[in-house]
Design an enzyme around this catalytic site. Structure first.
Site, PDB file in Angstrom:
ATOM      1  N   LYS A 265      99.530  11.158  95.607  1.00 44.86           N
ATOM      2  CA  LYS A 265      98.969  12.513  95.496  1.00 44.86           C
ATOM      3  C   LYS A 265      98.708  13.091  96.886  1.00 44.86           C
ATOM      4  O   LYS A 265      98.297  12.349  97.783  1.00 44.86           O
ATOM      5  CB  LYS A 265      97.635  12.463  94.732  1.00 44.86           C
ATOM      6  CG  LYS A 265      97.767  12.238  93.245  1.00 44.86           C
ATOM      7  CD  LYS A 265      96.413  12.339  92.570  1.00 44.86           C
ATOM      8  CE  LYS A 265      96.510  12.037  91.079  1.00 44.86           C
ATOM      9  NZ  LYS A 265      97.314  13.024  90.345  1.00 44.86           N
ATOM     10  N   ARG A 339      99.299   8.107  80.525  1.00 46.59           N
ATOM     11  CA  ARG A 339      99.966   7.949  79.224  1.00 46.59           C
ATOM     12  C   ARG A 339     100.473   6.530  79.032  1.00 46.59           C
ATOM     13  O   ARG A 339     100.556   6.037  77.904  1.00 46.59           O
ATOM     14  CB  ARG A 339     101.088   8.981  79.086  1.00 46.59           C
ATOM     15  CG  ARG A 339     102.201   8.848  80.088  1.00 46.59           C
ATOM     16  CD  ARG A 339     102.992  10.133  80.257  1.00 46.59           C
ATOM     17  NE  ARG A 339     102.298  11.087  81.116  1.00 46.59           N
ATOM     18  CZ  ARG A 339     102.748  12.300  81.406  1.00 46.59           C
ATOM     19  NH1 ARG A 339     103.873  12.742  80.908  1.00 46.59           N
ATOM     20  NH2 ARG A 339     102.054  13.090  82.191  1.00 46.59           N
TER      21      ARG A 339
HETATM   22  N1  BES Z   1      94.854  12.031  86.555  1.00 49.08           N
HETATM   23  C1  BES Z   1      95.942  12.918  86.653  1.00 49.08           C
HETATM   24  C2  BES Z   1      95.680  14.277  85.983  1.00 49.08           C
HETATM   25  C3  BES Z   1      94.554  15.132  86.533  1.00 49.08           C
HETATM   26  C4  BES Z   1      94.849  16.221  87.315  1.00 49.08           C
HETATM   27  C5  BES Z   1      93.239  14.876  86.202  1.00 49.08           C
HETATM   28  C6  BES Z   1      93.824  17.027  87.789  1.00 49.08           C
HETATM   29  C7  BES Z   1      92.227  15.669  86.689  1.00 49.08           C
HETATM   30  C8  BES Z   1      92.493  16.752  87.472  1.00 49.08           C
HETATM   31  C9  BES Z   1      97.182  12.323  86.010  1.00 49.08           C
HETATM   32  O1  BES Z   1      97.287  10.948  86.066  1.00 49.08           O
HETATM   33  C10 BES Z   1      98.370  12.871  86.743  1.00 49.08           C
HETATM   34  O2  BES Z   1      98.518  12.552  87.884  1.00 49.08           O
HETATM   35  N2  BES Z   1      99.168  13.673  86.062  1.00 49.08           N
HETATM   36  C11 BES Z   1     100.318  14.252  86.636  1.00 49.08           C
HETATM   37  C12 BES Z   1     101.472  14.058  85.681  1.00 49.08           C
HETATM   38  C13 BES Z   1     102.809  14.399  86.248  1.00 49.08           C
HETATM   39  C14 BES Z   1     103.202  13.431  87.331  1.00 49.08           C
HETATM   40  C15 BES Z   1     103.834  14.362  85.138  1.00 49.08           C
HETATM   41  C16 BES Z   1     100.039  15.724  86.873  1.00 49.08           C
HETATM   42  O3  BES Z   1      99.366  16.350  86.064  1.00 49.08           O
HETATM   43  O4  BES Z   1     100.456  16.235  87.904  1.00 49.08           O
HETATM   44 MN    MN Z   2      98.206  10.256  87.852  1.00 48.25          MN
END
Ligand code: BES
Ligand code: MN
Ligand code: ZN
Length: 491
Positions: A265, A339
């Site tokens: 991230k 997921r």
């Molecule tokens: N934990 C994150 C989602 C999230 C985003 C929670 C903002 C709280 C605040 C999740 O694991 C994630 O990283 N999701 C990705 C999925 C993508 C790679 C398909 C996302 O939402 O960018």
């Molecule tokens: Mn994630």
């Protein structure tokens, strides 16, 4: 906070008066010169509509007499339980700003039973802070709340007890979310779950890496293997109605830190990712409340807890892993870890716990936050009945939920993989793709998925919220379990 029911004002010395006014700008009580002050404030546009406005007693006097703090609380027409919570929460924040200690409010009129517990919940929920790591903090004095009311003692106590139970569940969830990742490790989370279980007569089982391996939880373990922290599959079982074959599984995402893995991230998005276990916090808090209230229903809470980090052992983009369900998953994006861990937890719920319906809750997608913002949790479901129950529960809890489409086969290619049964990352409409991924693991059981990525954290101290974890989900899950509780049948 002390709460007491008052039938008259004798013996109760207050320094802060909370008064509501309605959409016609009419005060609920006319007390002394309060209405005169209210109307003079109105002329300057300080109150009116649905504003919450506080006036510091020390800063003004009336005909030479120092006055108590006054807080005017606007209640819009047809206010929902949530609106009552927010308005009274804002009032409590205002009271604290004014350094009020002995608050007085009135709860009089035909409609009191509609809003009294919402007002209490709002006031209690607003009185939260996570300050254990401020070594120079001053202990704030405990507040007293006197409620002048015609509601009889028994009903009043019932409302109070219920409101306190909800607030304490929310605080449990908030505390879990607010702890940093170096403290709230998967193991620590399992310990807290165990303590809550012991206090409430809940059976607690914690599966370690080997046990999960033996069960074939390849998806959960693929995420976990990049971290030195041992993964824990936390299972809490409350059987409040053993004669009933039905069992609700509450599955909460327990990623104790989400760095994204090799799909690392960016700095701004990594901030706050110790809170990626908000779903776990909600299910643990909710089952605690369910057991405390001794609801006649069987509930199992399941939390796949681990971290998603970068290391020489981490899963890599393109890896193919096998889930407990048997399906092979292509790891297209290492940051779509939630997921994966949920998939194995859901399979465990169905195959090992005998779950007949499933509610999962997860900080799952940034896309859901983009779609709904911070005030609505996204709901996805394969069951209109269960979805409707959750929406009903969310009205009682005051936690907004909005149903989103799951879609049908048309959307299957969202998660299509050319090398495995399913890909862990969609091509578009991210929140739906994530929901559809989970749907592939529910084996046709009635199921609801709650995406709390937008609602799990609050940016500021406002209304019932404090900066940090909101504890969202704890109250709604409690309410839905209560709605699903069947009336007792004697055989
Ligand atoms: N934990 C994150 C989602 C999230 C985003 C929670 C903002 C709280 C605040 C999740 O694991 C994630 O990283 N999701 C990705 C999925 C993508 C790679 C398909 C996302 O939402 O960018
Ligand atoms: Mn994630
Ligand atoms: Zn995550």
């Amino acid at each position: 906070m002390q709460i007491q029911r008052l039938v008259d004002l004798e013996d109760y010395e207050f320094d802060t008066l909370l008064v509501t006014y309605n959409h016609k700008n009419r005060l609920s009580i006319e007390l002394g010169k309060v209405s005169e002050i209210f109307h003079s404030l109105q002329e300057d546009d300080l109150v009116g509509g649905s504003k919450v406005y506080g006036l510091r007693g020390k800063d003004f006097s009336y005909q030479g007499q120092p006055y108590y703090n006054l807080i005017f609380i606007g209640i819009p027409e047809h206010a929902s339980p949530r609106r009552f919570q927010l308005q009274f929460g804002a009032a409590l924040k205002e009271a604290k700003k004014l350094k009020g200690q002995n608050l007085l409010m009135t709860a009089i009129g035909d409609d009191v039973s509609y809003w009294l517990s919402s007002a209490m919940k709002g006031i209690l929920l607003a009185d939260y802070s996570f300050d254990k790591y401020h070594s120079d903090k001053k202990e704030a004095p405990e507040l007293n709340l006197g409620i002048l009311t015609g509601v009889d003692q028994a009903s009043f106590k019932k409302e109070e007890q219920y409101s306190r139970m909800m607030a304490s569940a929310v605080f449990t969830a908030r505390d879990l979310v607010n702890e940093p990742a170096n403290v709230m490790t998967p193991e620590a989370l399992a310990e807290v779950a165990k303590e809550i279980a012991e206090k409430n007569n809940i059976k607690c089982t914690i599966l370690g890496r080997e046990e999960c391996e033996a069960l074939g939880m390849g998806a959960f373990l693929a995420v976990a293997k990049g971290s030195k922290q041992a993964p824990k599959m936390i299972v809490l079982e409350y059987n409040g109605r053993v004669t009933d074959e039905e069992k609700i599984a509450l599955v909460g995402k327990g990623i104790c830190f989400d760095a994204g893995g090799y799909h690392l991230k960016p700095s701004a998005s990594m901030k706050g990712m110790h809170g990626d276990m908000g779903g776990a916090a909600a299910v643990i808090a909710a089952i605690g409340a369910v057991a405390q209230a001794k609801l006649g229903i069987n509930v199992t809470a399941i939390v796949p807890a681990c971290e998603n980090l970068v290391s020489g052992k981490s899963m890599k983009p393109g890896d193919i892993v096998s889930s407990m369900n048997g399906k092979y998953i292509e790891v297209v994006n290492t940051d779509a870890e939630g997921r994966m861990v949920l998939a194995d937890a859901i399979t465990y719920a169905i195959r090992e716990c005998g779950a007949t319906s499933i509610i999962d809750i997860a900080t799952l997608t940034g896309a859901c936050q983009t779609a709904l913002g911070n005030c609505y949790t996204g709901l996805f479901s394969n069951s209109d009945d269960l979805a409707a129950k959750l929406v009903q529960a969310s009205i009682l809890s005051g936690e907004n939920i909005w149903r989103m489409p799951l879609g049908d086969e048309e959307y299957n290619d969202l998660n299509a993989s050319s090398v495995a049964d399913i890909a862990n990352c969609g091509t578009q409409c991210g929140a739906i793709a994530a929901a559809r991924f989970l749907h592939a693991f529910v084996e046709k059981k009635p199921w609801v998925h709650l995406d709390i990525a937008g609602t799990s954290e609050s940016e500021d101290d406002k209304e019932i919220y404090s900066k940090g974890g909101t504890g969202v989900g704890a109250m709604t899950l409690y309410e839905v379990v209560k709605l699903l509780e069947k009336p007792y049948k004697s055989y």
